[in-house]
Design a protein around this motif. Structure first.
Motif, short mmCIF file in Angstrom:
data_model
loop_
_atom_site.label_atom_id
_atom_site.label_comp_id
_atom_site.label_asym_id
_atom_site.label_seq_id
_atom_site.Cartn_x
_atom_site.Cartn_y
_atom_site.Cartn_z
N HIS A 199 -9.69 0.82 -5.35
CA HIS A 199 -9.81 1.47 -4.16
C HIS A 199 -11.63 2.11 -4.41
N PRO A 200 -12.17 2.56 -3.52
CA PRO A 200 -13.48 3.13 -3.77
C PRO A 200 -13.59 4.44 -4.56
N ALA A 201 -14.48 4.60 -5.10
CA ALA A 201 -14.74 5.92 -6.05
C ALA A 201 -14.28 7.13 -5.09
N GLY A 202 -13.52 8.01 -5.76
CA GLY A 202 -13.25 9.31 -5.01
C GLY A 202 -11.85 9.13 -4.62
N ALA A 203 -11.16 7.92 -4.34
CA ALA A 203 -9.78 7.71 -3.58
C ALA A 203 -8.93 8.54 -4.58
N ALA A 204 -7.62 8.72 -4.23
CA ALA A 204 -6.60 9.28 -4.79
C ALA A 204 -6.16 8.58 -5.85
N THR A 205 -6.23 7.36 -5.54
CA THR A 205 -5.79 6.37 -6.73
C THR A 205 -6.80 5.20 -6.94
N GLU A 206 -6.79 4.82 -8.26
CA GLU A 206 -7.99 3.74 -8.76
C GLU A 206 -7.67 2.45 -8.10
N PHE A 207 -6.34 1.95 -7.75
CA PHE A 207 -6.01 0.66 -7.56
C PHE A 207 -5.15 0.57 -6.50
N GLU A 208 -4.99 -0.25 -5.76
CA GLU A 208 -3.82 -0.59 -5.00
C GLU A 208 -3.12 -1.92 -5.29
N VAL A 209 -1.76 -1.92 -5.24
CA VAL A 209 -0.95 -3.12 -5.82
C VAL A 209 0.07 -3.45 -4.78
N ARG A 210 0.23 -4.74 -4.70
CA ARG A 210 1.18 -5.38 -3.97
C ARG A 210 2.11 -6.57 -4.76
N THR A 244 -7.60 4.94 -18.52
CA THR A 244 -6.45 5.93 -17.61
C THR A 244 -6.73 5.46 -16.33
N TYR A 245 -5.70 5.21 -15.62
CA TYR A 245 -5.90 5.13 -14.17
C TYR A 245 -4.58 5.38 -13.46
N THR A 246 -4.41 5.58 -12.05
CA THR A 246 -3.36 5.34 -11.16
C THR A 246 -3.38 4.59 -10.25
N ALA A 247 -2.29 3.82 -9.94
CA ALA A 247 -2.19 2.61 -9.06
C ALA A 247 -1.02 3.05 -7.91
N SER A 248 -1.55 2.78 -6.82
CA SER A 248 -0.43 2.97 -5.62
C SER A 248 0.31 1.78 -5.19
N GLN A 249 1.39 1.71 -4.75
CA GLN A 249 2.07 0.55 -4.17
C GLN A 249 3.12 1.20 -3.48
N GLY A 250 3.52 0.00 -2.47
CA GLY A 250 4.57 0.36 -1.39
C GLY A 250 3.88 0.87 -0.33
N THR A 251 2.61 0.93 -0.30
CA THR A 251 1.94 1.72 1.25
C THR A 251 2.37 1.14 2.37
N VAL A 252 2.34 -0.59 2.37
CA VAL A 252 2.46 -1.09 3.49
C VAL A 252 3.97 -1.09 3.99
N GLY A 254 5.70 1.82 3.50
CA GLY A 254 6.13 3.13 3.85
C GLY A 254 6.55 3.84 2.64
N ARG A 255 6.09 3.39 1.54
CA ARG A 255 6.56 4.04 0.16
C ARG A 255 5.37 4.75 -0.20
N THR A 256 5.46 5.75 -1.39
CA THR A 256 4.23 6.35 -2.02
C THR A 256 4.58 6.14 -3.56
N GLY A 257 4.61 4.96 -4.15
CA GLY A 257 4.73 4.71 -5.42
C GLY A 257 3.39 4.72 -5.99
N ARG A 258 3.51 5.73 -7.04
CA ARG A 258 2.52 5.83 -7.92
C ARG A 258 2.73 5.53 -9.50
N VAL A 259 2.06 4.51 -10.12
CA VAL A 259 2.15 4.09 -11.50
C VAL A 259 0.88 4.49 -12.31
N HIS A 260 1.18 5.41 -13.14
CA HIS A 260 0.20 6.01 -14.20
C HIS A 260 0.01 5.14 -15.46
N VAL A 261 -0.96 4.73 -15.71
CA VAL A 261 -1.31 3.91 -16.97
C VAL A 261 -2.24 4.70 -17.84
N GLU A 262 -1.97 4.37 -18.97
CA GLU A 262 -2.82 5.13 -20.20
C GLU A 262 -2.84 4.39 -21.36
#
Length: 284
Positions: A199-210, A244-252, A254-262
């Motif tokens: 995702h671009p800088a400043g977005a709610a999560t750092e990566f999008e995953v499918r 450390t980052y957070t990835a969002s998944q399931g967006t397409v 209709g889910r709001t998955g958040r995976v926290h990585v450290e």
């Protein structure tokens, strides 16, 4: 399995990797599976028709707090991510007491997996070592690109990321590219493909995953712990993701998955929230 053989067992259905009810990936958990046969477990997992169903048992390794067996509707898996977190959540909620405060040890077919509990109750598992981590052959990448509906040059990098499930990880230039994919499952038949883009800088999560599974029941998985665990090791190790980052998944979907990585203590920790939405007993 006949009606005479059925017995009531404690059961939970857990929503994993989201703070929003029904926003994550559901998991069925049979909390006491003592005496169940492998065939009985597989039959029940087929009946639930969820991505995975887990069966908790007493450990056989003295270091473990409990043992888990993980089934899809068609097969048993040695390891999977959201079943690991969801099973640990259900075990703790049912009164399980870990041998070591703040750390659970789960025994699975893949070995022992450590799961830590932070002060807020968030669970995170230590990513298991990749059993296959290597470049993907060009002819396979051509199939992957066709299945993702992308030109081959759009795949910035790719690698086998096998930690139980046999994922092919694909890096794209942006989260928007990931979200725009319309998969052609027949084109990548037999492959399990995970795609990640920043995702671009400043977005709610750092990566999008499918993640796309192109077996006999092709589907997009809502939120995938095993792929995120492999992708984190790949991208952090190559300097393309922060420690450390957070990835969002399931967006397409209709889910709001958040995976926290450290990254820490020599491990990659993969965590997320879990919520029990169904509890009671199941006759199995």
């Amino acid at each position: 399995m006949t009606p005479e053989t059925l017995s009531a067992r404690p059961f939970a259905q857990v929503d994993v990797f989201s703070s929003d009810p029904f926003g994550g990936n559901p998991l069925a958990v049979v909390l006491d599976s003592t005496g169940l046969s492998t065939a009985g477990m597989q039959q029940f997992a087929n009946w639930t028709n969820l991505a995975e169903t887990t069966f908790l048992l007493p450990p056989t390794d003295p270091q473990a707090d409990y043992r888990v067996r993980i089934f899809t509707p068609t097969e048993e898996l040695p390891f999977a991510g959201h079943p690991t977190l969801g099973s640990a959540h259900a075990w703790l909620e049912a009164g399980g007491k870990p041998r070591q405060e703040g750390v659970l040890v789960q025994e699975s077919a893949a070995g022992l997996v450590r799961i830590k509990v932070d002060d807020a109750g968030l669970l995170a598992f230590a990513a298991p070592a990749l059993t296959r981590f290597e470049p993907v052959a060009e002819e396979v990448l051509e199939r992957v690109a066709a299945g993702l509906g992308l030109p081959r040059r759009a795949l910035r990098d790719a690698a086998w990321l096998v930690n139980g499930p046999e994922w092919i990880g694909v890096l794209l230039d942006s989260a928007d590219q990931v979200l725009a994919i319309r998969p052609d499952y027949p084109a990548m038949a037999g492959l399990a493909v995970g795609v990640i883009g920043p995702h671009p800088a400043g977005a709610a999560t750092e990566f999008e995953v499918r993640t796309f599974i192109s077996d006999e029941l092709p589907c997009e998985d809502p939120v995938t712990g095993s792929f995120n665990a492999g992708a984190a090791q790949w991208l952090i190790g190559s300097g393309r993701a922060p420690s450390t980052y957070t990835a969002s998944q399931g967006t397409v979907l209709g889910r709001t998955g958040r995976v926290h990585v450290e990254e820490g203590g020599g491990n990659i920790w993969v965590g997320g929230e879990s919520t029990t939405l169904i509890s009671g007993t199941i006759r199995i």
